[in-house]
Design a protein around this motif. Structure first.
Motif, PDB file in Angstrom:
ATOM      1  N   LEU A  55       0.821  -1.204   0.000  1.00 51.23           N
ATOM      2  CA  LEU A  55       0.000   0.000   0.000  1.00 51.23           C
ATOM      3  C   LEU A  55       0.859   1.261   0.000  1.00 51.23           C
ATOM      4  N   VAL A  56       1.920   1.244   0.815  1.00 46.48           N
ATOM      5  CA  VAL A  56       2.801   2.415   0.896  1.00 46.48           C
ATOM      6  C   VAL A  56       3.535   2.638  -0.427  1.00 46.48           C
ATOM      7  N   THR A  57       4.081   1.572  -0.998  1.00 49.23           N
ATOM      8  CA  THR A  57       4.799   1.726  -2.261  1.00 49.23           C
ATOM      9  C   THR A  57       3.867   2.190  -3.375  1.00 49.23           C
ATOM     10  N   PHE A  58       2.634   1.716  -3.372  1.00 45.49           N
ATOM     11  CA  PHE A  58       1.673   2.141  -4.396  1.00 45.49           C
ATOM     12  C   PHE A  58       1.411   3.638  -4.317  1.00 45.49           C
ATOM     13  N   PHE A  59       1.140   4.133  -3.106  1.00 42.26           N
ATOM     14  CA  PHE A  59       0.824   5.550  -2.970  1.00 42.26           C
ATOM     15  C   PHE A  59       2.054   6.427  -3.143  1.00 42.26           C
ATOM     16  N   ILE A  60       3.238   5.888  -2.880  1.00 39.82           N
ATOM     17  CA  ILE A  60       4.453   6.649  -3.201  1.00 39.82           C
ATOM     18  C   ILE A  60       4.510   6.904  -4.699  1.00 39.82           C
ATOM     19  N   GLY A  61       4.175   5.870  -5.484  1.00 44.19           N
ATOM     20  CA  GLY A  61       4.184   6.026  -6.940  1.00 44.19           C
ATOM     21  C   GLY A  61       3.150   7.002  -7.445  1.00 44.19           C
ATOM     22  N   ARG A  62       2.077   7.208  -6.668  1.00 48.15           N
ATOM     23  CA  ARG A  62       1.041   8.143  -7.105  1.00 48.15           C
ATOM     24  C   ARG A  62       1.266   9.553  -6.575  1.00 48.15           C
ATOM     25  N   VAL A  63       1.968   9.670  -5.452  1.00 47.44           N
ATOM     26  CA  VAL A  63       2.207  10.992  -4.863  1.00 47.44           C
ATOM     27  C   VAL A  63       3.394  11.694  -5.508  1.00 47.44           C
ATOM     28  N   VAL A  64       4.409  10.919  -5.902  1.00 46.79           N
ATOM     29  CA  VAL A  64       5.598  11.521  -6.515  1.00 46.79           C
ATOM     30  C   VAL A  64       5.198  12.291  -7.774  1.00 46.79           C
ATOM     31  N   PRO A  65       5.665  13.533  -7.915  1.00 41.73           N
ATOM     32  CA  PRO A  65       5.258  14.342  -9.073  1.00 41.73           C
ATOM     33  C   PRO A  65       5.958  13.932 -10.371  1.00 41.73           C
ATOM     34  N   ILE A  66       5.821  12.667 -10.720  1.00 42.43           N
ATOM     35  CA  ILE A  66       6.398  12.146 -11.962  1.00 42.43           C
ATOM     36  C   ILE A  66       5.304  11.372 -12.682  1.00 42.43           C
ATOM     37  N   GLN A  93      -8.436   4.568 -14.220  1.00 38.75           N
ATOM     38  CA  GLN A  93      -9.318   3.939 -13.246  1.00 38.75           C
ATOM     39  C   GLN A  93      -9.173   4.613 -11.874  1.00 38.75           C
ATOM     40  N   PRO A  94     -10.174   4.428 -10.991  1.00 39.39           N
ATOM     41  CA  PRO A  94     -10.050   4.956  -9.621  1.00 39.39           C
ATOM     42  C   PRO A  94      -8.845   4.343  -8.911  1.00 39.39           C
ATOM     43  N   LEU A  95      -8.399   5.019  -7.856  1.00 37.58           N
ATOM     44  CA  LEU A  95      -7.189   4.577  -7.168  1.00 37.58           C
ATOM     45  C   LEU A  95      -7.342   3.183  -6.560  1.00 37.58           C
ATOM     46  N   TYR A  96      -8.512   2.882  -5.990  1.00 34.63           N
ATOM     47  CA  TYR A  96      -8.659   1.569  -5.364  1.00 34.63           C
ATOM     48  C   TYR A  96      -8.620   0.454  -6.399  1.00 34.63           C
ATOM     49  N   VAL A  97      -9.118   0.725  -7.611  1.00 32.30           N
ATOM     50  CA  VAL A  97      -9.043  -0.264  -8.688  1.00 32.30           C
ATOM     51  C   VAL A  97      -7.590  -0.448  -9.122  1.00 32.30           C
ATOM     52  N   GLN A  98      -6.860   0.658  -9.238  1.00 32.18           N
ATOM     53  CA  GLN A  98      -5.443   0.588  -9.601  1.00 32.18           C
ATOM     54  C   GLN A  98      -4.647  -0.182  -8.542  1.00 32.18           C
ATOM     55  N   PHE A  99      -5.004   0.027  -7.261  1.00 28.96           N
ATOM     56  CA  PHE A  99      -4.263  -0.651  -6.195  1.00 28.96           C
ATOM     57  C   PHE A  99      -4.495  -2.162  -6.237  1.00 28.96           C
ATOM     58  N   TRP A 100      -5.738  -2.597  -6.411  1.00 29.58           N
ATOM     59  CA  TRP A 100      -5.999  -4.030  -6.469  1.00 29.58           C
ATOM     60  C   TRP A 100      -5.341  -4.667  -7.676  1.00 29.58           C
ATOM     61  N   ARG A 101      -5.270  -3.914  -8.757  1.00 28.12           N
ATOM     62  CA  ARG A 101      -4.565  -4.425  -9.932  1.00 28.12           C
ATOM     63  C   ARG A 101      -3.069  -4.536  -9.645  1.00 28.12           C
ATOM     64  N   TYR A 102      -2.532  -3.517  -8.988  1.00 27.37           N
ATOM     65  CA  TYR A 102      -1.118  -3.521  -8.607  1.00 27.37           C
ATOM     66  C   TYR A 102      -0.811  -4.667  -7.647  1.00 27.37           C
ATOM     67  N   LEU A 103      -1.716  -4.926  -6.679  1.00 31.64           N
ATOM     68  CA  LEU A 103      -1.530  -6.000  -5.716  1.00 31.64           C
ATOM     69  C   LEU A 103      -1.559  -7.358  -6.415  1.00 31.64           C
ATOM     70  N   GLY A 104      -2.464  -7.507  -7.372  1.00 29.29           N
ATOM     71  CA  GLY A 104      -2.516  -8.761  -8.116  1.00 29.29           C
ATOM     72  C   GLY A 104      -1.250  -9.008  -8.917  1.00 29.29           C
ATOM     73  N   GLN A 105      -0.693  -7.948  -9.502  1.00 29.35           N
ATOM     74  CA  GLN A 105       0.561  -8.096 -10.245  1.00 29.35           C
ATOM     75  C   GLN A 105       1.700  -8.519  -9.328  1.00 29.35           C
ATOM     76  N   ILE A 106       1.742  -7.937  -8.123  1.00 26.18           N
ATOM     77  CA  ILE A 106       2.800  -8.295  -7.168  1.00 26.18           C
ATOM     78  C   ILE A 106       2.693  -9.761  -6.772  1.00 26.18           C
ATOM     79  N   LEU A 107       1.473 -10.216  -6.512  1.00 26.42           N
ATOM     80  CA  LEU A 107       1.274 -11.613  -6.098  1.00 26.42           C
ATOM     81  C   LEU A 107       1.694 -12.589  -7.203  1.00 26.42           C
TER      82      LEU A 107
END
Length: 368
Positions: A55-66, A93-107
């Motif tokens: 969760l932290v790494t995901f939001f770091i990627g969204r907060v960083v101004p890049i 997509q909404p952030l929660y959808v992006q996060f679940w997609r990101y979590l699935g990729q990690i798994l």
């Protein structure tokens, strides 16, 4: 033969006294069960920790101004190309959808694709991490072999010149920046004296001569039976490992000294001296045995810090490890690589914490 009344009178308590409450014996839980329960409790917290890390790494990627889309297609790409890339990446997509997609990729072991190398981030980390593992492992072995006995010796010489010398040595290890030690090492041993090879992991004429099996050059050269490549890899490893070992052993020696001073002032040490036990037995068998549990934490966290990639050391010595990969990726706005490497570093800390917890239970039977 006694009557029923006599038997009943014998069983009843005397007059004026109350019958004692029956003693209820609770079933004793074995130490093995308590240890198993503690282990299961620790393991149960791991998924929660990993979820929080993701969760932290995901939001770091969204907060960083890049903008990851512009990092892929470039700043001068047409608007329709940018929009199409954004749709392909699912960033609309909404952030929660992006996060679940990101979590699935990690798994599934998918950390994305690196913009810098055009390779899978998982493959890049698998290629760069063995160099960091080799460097960190040699550094921590040297630091433990020297730092722990040095800290114990300083504690036994408290207030004397030997103790002051060790404290000054530890102060220098903490005060001198790593990049200064690295540059001084290259200037003295490589440029002036010519004792050590230059930066890099291997000389040019040895590159490609040893098949990479584990990614650790010293091990691979030994497996291949190429002694020339082995000594060359060991020579290149000596300087960066020595710099990291000096920095790490200063901290390890200082903490060992502090732990030992606390134990040597304990009452059981005074009793052991009064009984006539030898100083070596008191120090190493009794006092040192009691500091192994807190010392395990120090060693585990020090090793984790080395495994996350010594950025400055790897940069100065051109060591192709995880720290250099993370730094170059950050400078090139390669967020997939940055987040993937950050996630791996977090996994390293979690794994070493679990190892330290297991060693606690092994070294101290009181820990459940």
């Amino acid at each position: 033969m006694r009557s029923d009344g006599e038997l009943q009178a014998e069983l009843l308590p005397p007059e004026g006294e109350q019958a004692a409450a029956p003693v209820v014996r609770r079933p004793r839980r074995s130490k093995a069960w308590l240890r198993l329960r503690g282990t299961l409790s620790t393991l149960a917290s791991v998924p929660i920790t990993l979820f929080g890390l993701a969760l932290v790494t995901f939001f770091i990627g969204r907060v960083v101004p890049i903008d990851p889309v512009l990092a892929i297609v470039g700043d001068r790409a047409p608007a329709d190309v940018v929009e199409r890339a954004r749709l392909d990446l699912g960033l609309d997509q909404p952030l929660y959808v992006q996060f679940w997609r990101y979590l699935g990729q990690i798994l599934h072991g998918d950390l994305g694709r690196s913009v810098m190398t055009s390779n899978s981030v998982t493959d890049d980390i698998a290629r760069y991490f063995p160099a960091t593992f080799e460097l960190a492992t040699v550094a921590i072995i040297v630091a433990v072999v020297i730092g722990v006995p040095l800290g114990v010796w300083a504690a036994t010489k408290q207030g004397k010149w030997q103790d002051q010398a060790v404290r000054l040595f530890c102060l220098a290890g903490h005060s001198l920046p790593v990049f200064v030690l690295g540059l001084l090492s290259l200037l003295l041993f490589y440029a002036k004296l010519g004792w050590a090879p230059g930066p890099g992991r291997q000389s040019i004429y040895f590159e490609g001569m040893v098949d990479e099996r584990s990614g650790i050059l010293t091990v691979d050269s030994l497996l291949a039976g190429d002694w020339g490549a082995f000594w060359d890899a060991l020579a290149h490893l000596a300087q960066p490992a020595g710099v990291l070992a000096f920095f790490s052993l200063a901290y390890i020696a200082r903490m060992t000294r502090a732990f030992m001073l606390a134990e040597l002032k304990s009452e059981y040490v005074t009793t052991a001296r009064a009984k006539g036990l030898s100083n070596a037995r008191i120090v190493w068998r009794h006092a040192f045995g009691n500091i192994t549990v807190p010392l395990v934490t120090v060693l585990a966290m020090t090793y984790a810090g080395l495994l996350e990639g010594a950025v400055l050391t790897e940069t100065i010595f051109s060591w192709p490890g995880l720290g250099q990969y993370l730094t170059v990726s950050l400078l090139n706005a390669d967020m997939n690589a940055v987040l993937g490497a950050t996630l791996v570093v977090g996994l390293i800390y979690v794994a070493l914490n679990l190892l330290a917890d297991a060693l606690y239970r092994l070294l101290d039977p009181r820990v459940t």
